[in-house]
Design a protein around this motif. Structure first.
Motif, mmCIF file in Angstrom:
data_model
loop_
_atom_site.group_PDB
_atom_site.id
_atom_site.type_symbol
_atom_site.label_atom_id
_atom_site.label_comp_id
_atom_site.label_asym_id
_atom_site.label_seq_id
_atom_site.Cartn_x
_atom_site.Cartn_y
_atom_site.Cartn_z
ATOM 1 N N ILE A 1 1.017 -1.099 0.003
ATOM 2 C CA ILE A 1 0.024 -0.176 -0.078
ATOM 3 C C ILE A 1 0.880 0.819 -0.018
ATOM 4 O O ILE A 1 1.390 1.228 1.142
ATOM 5 N N LEU A 2 1.122 2.259 -0.812
ATOM 6 C CA LEU A 2 1.568 2.579 -1.385
ATOM 7 C C LEU A 2 0.315 4.276 -0.922
ATOM 8 O O LEU A 2 -0.362 4.387 -1.278
ATOM 9 N N SER A 3 1.390 4.947 0.234
ATOM 10 C CA SER A 3 0.417 6.398 0.953
ATOM 11 C C SER A 3 1.439 7.684 0.461
ATOM 12 O O SER A 3 2.618 7.896 0.518
ATOM 13 N N HIS A 4 0.268 8.385 0.152
ATOM 14 C CA HIS A 4 1.500 10.218 0.192
ATOM 15 C C HIS A 4 0.030 10.549 1.135
ATOM 16 O O HIS A 4 -0.907 11.169 0.746
ATOM 17 N N ILE A 5 0.941 11.444 1.679
ATOM 18 C CA ILE A 5 -0.115 12.952 2.647
ATOM 19 C C ILE A 5 0.404 13.977 1.971
ATOM 20 O O ILE A 5 1.798 14.417 2.061
ATOM 21 N N VAL A 6 -0.565 14.680 1.508
ATOM 22 C CA VAL A 6 -0.292 15.607 0.969
ATOM 23 C C VAL A 6 -0.422 17.355 3.163
ATOM 24 O O VAL A 6 -1.673 16.701 3.312
ATOM 25 N N ASP A 7 0.786 17.145 2.786
ATOM 26 C CA ASP A 7 0.639 18.367 3.979
ATOM 27 C C ASP A 7 0.319 18.986 4.512
ATOM 28 O O ASP A 7 0.610 20.379 3.610
ATOM 29 N N THR A 8 -0.804 19.086 4.391
ATOM 30 C CA THR A 8 -2.088 20.293 3.986
ATOM 31 C C THR A 8 -1.283 22.043 4.883
ATOM 32 O O THR A 8 -1.584 23.009 5.197
ATOM 33 N N VAL B 1 0.755 12.720 11.656
ATOM 34 C CA VAL B 1 -0.872 11.626 12.193
ATOM 35 C C VAL B 1 -1.196 10.500 11.255
ATOM 36 O O VAL B 1 -1.444 9.460 12.277
ATOM 37 N N LYS B 2 -1.493 11.251 10.497
ATOM 38 C CA LYS B 2 -2.176 10.819 9.380
ATOM 39 C C LYS B 2 -1.670 9.272 9.001
ATOM 40 O O LYS B 2 -1.844 8.174 9.225
ATOM 41 N N ILE B 3 -0.065 9.236 8.771
ATOM 42 C CA ILE B 3 0.371 7.642 8.406
ATOM 43 C C ILE B 3 -0.133 6.472 9.704
ATOM 44 O O ILE B 3 -0.425 5.191 9.926
ATOM 45 N N PRO B 4 0.145 6.868 10.869
ATOM 46 C CA PRO B 4 0.475 5.970 11.769
ATOM 47 C C PRO B 4 -1.215 5.546 12.659
ATOM 48 O O PRO B 4 -1.506 4.734 13.186
ATOM 49 N N LYS B 5 -1.527 6.935 12.647
ATOM 50 C CA LYS B 5 -2.920 6.870 13.223
ATOM 51 C C LYS B 5 -4.277 6.416 12.586
ATOM 52 O O LYS B 5 -5.335 6.057 12.939
ATOM 53 N N ASP B 6 -4.431 6.814 11.348
ATOM 54 C CA ASP B 6 -5.504 7.321 10.820
ATOM 55 C C ASP B 6 -5.575 5.421 9.610
ATOM 56 O O ASP B 6 -5.996 4.595 8.919
ATOM 57 N N VAL B 7 -4.370 6.265 8.072
ATOM 58 C CA VAL B 7 -3.838 5.275 7.365
ATOM 59 C C VAL B 7 -3.510 3.892 7.246
ATOM 60 O O VAL B 7 -3.632 2.927 6.764
ATOM 61 N N ALA B 8 -2.436 3.132 8.655
ATOM 62 C CA ALA B 8 -1.972 1.532 8.639
ATOM 63 C C ALA B 8 -3.144 1.634 9.794
ATOM 64 O O ALA B 8 -3.015 -0.406 9.129
ATOM 65 N N VAL B 9 -3.712 2.276 9.951
ATOM 66 C CA VAL B 9 -5.265 1.146 10.926
ATOM 67 C C VAL B 9 -6.245 1.356 9.726
ATOM 68 O O VAL B 9 -6.541 0.083 9.436
ATOM 69 N N GLN B 10 -6.467 2.467 9.088
ATOM 70 C CA GLN B 10 -7.329 1.889 8.098
ATOM 71 C C GLN B 10 -7.293 0.884 6.771
ATOM 72 O O GLN B 10 -7.831 -0.281 6.134
ATOM 73 N N CYS B 11 -6.128 0.644 6.775
ATOM 74 C CA CYS B 11 -5.489 -0.670 5.690
ATOM 75 C C CYS B 11 -4.922 -2.060 6.155
ATOM 76 O O CYS B 11 -4.586 -2.800 5.404
ATOM 77 N N ASN B 12 -5.114 -1.714 8.055
ATOM 78 C CA ASN B 12 -4.734 -2.777 9.105
ATOM 79 C C ASN B 12 -3.604 -3.319 8.304
ATOM 80 O O ASN B 12 -3.255 -4.369 8.235
ATOM 81 N N ALA B 13 -2.418 -2.548 8.372
ATOM 82 C CA ALA B 13 -1.533 -2.538 7.600
ATOM 83 C C ALA B 13 -0.752 -3.220 9.037
ATOM 84 O O ALA B 13 -0.612 -3.300 10.120
ATOM 85 N N ASP B 14 -0.061 -4.548 8.758
ATOM 86 C CA ASP B 14 1.201 -5.227 9.908
ATOM 87 C C ASP B 14 2.666 -4.120 9.912
ATOM 88 O O ASP B 14 3.576 -5.063 10.407
#
Length: 146
Positions: free
Chosen positions: A37-44, A95-108
């Protein structure tokens, strides 16, 4: 006992460090037959103040993120990764990567570069990789450059 990762989240921002992280992730995904799962966060936070002067800044940041993800997706497919997904989100990468995206993707496993594009933020309030390591509920691999 054999341990394998199945869903690997790779945080990319276009920096040299994220390129190294991506290459390491390709190897790990292939070895584990894992989904990437490739993720990019647009840092608003980086452009909200400037948005008053340049209304196209948010659109350009999103365009850059989408282009970046498409390029990495194609590289992963060309390298032999069996399943690749892309995800773009908005907010603070810390915040987004560890708390939202990883949880949403069920990343291990989360893989990220040791340093990214924003040296000023790293100096003032700490690195994104440090924050990911601190708050992630799964394993984190921080990749240093060569």
């Amino acid at each position: 006992m054999k341990f394998e990762y199945h869903r690997i989240l790779v945080a990319v921002d276009g920096s040299e460090a994220s390129e190294h992280a991506f290459l390491k992730a390709v190897d790990i995904c292939k070895r584990n037959h894992a989904k990437m799962i490739l993720s990019h966060i647009v840092d608003t936070r980086t452009f909200t103040t400037l948005e008053a002067y340049d209304h196209s800044l948010a659109d350009r940041a999103e365009g850059y993120g989408n282009t970046l993800l498409k390029e990495y997706e194609q590289k992963a497919i060309d390298a032999g990764v069996g399943y690749v997904e892309t995800l773009i989100d908005y907010g603070s990468p810390k915040v987004k990567i560890p708390k939202d995206v990883a949880v949403q993707c069920n990343a291990d496993l989360i893989i990220c570069g040791a340093t990214g594009l924003n040296a000023v933020e790293r100096f003032l309030i700490g690195s994104v990789s440090e924050s990911i390591t601190r708050y992630a509920k799964c394993d984190v691999l921080v990749v240093r450059g060569s």
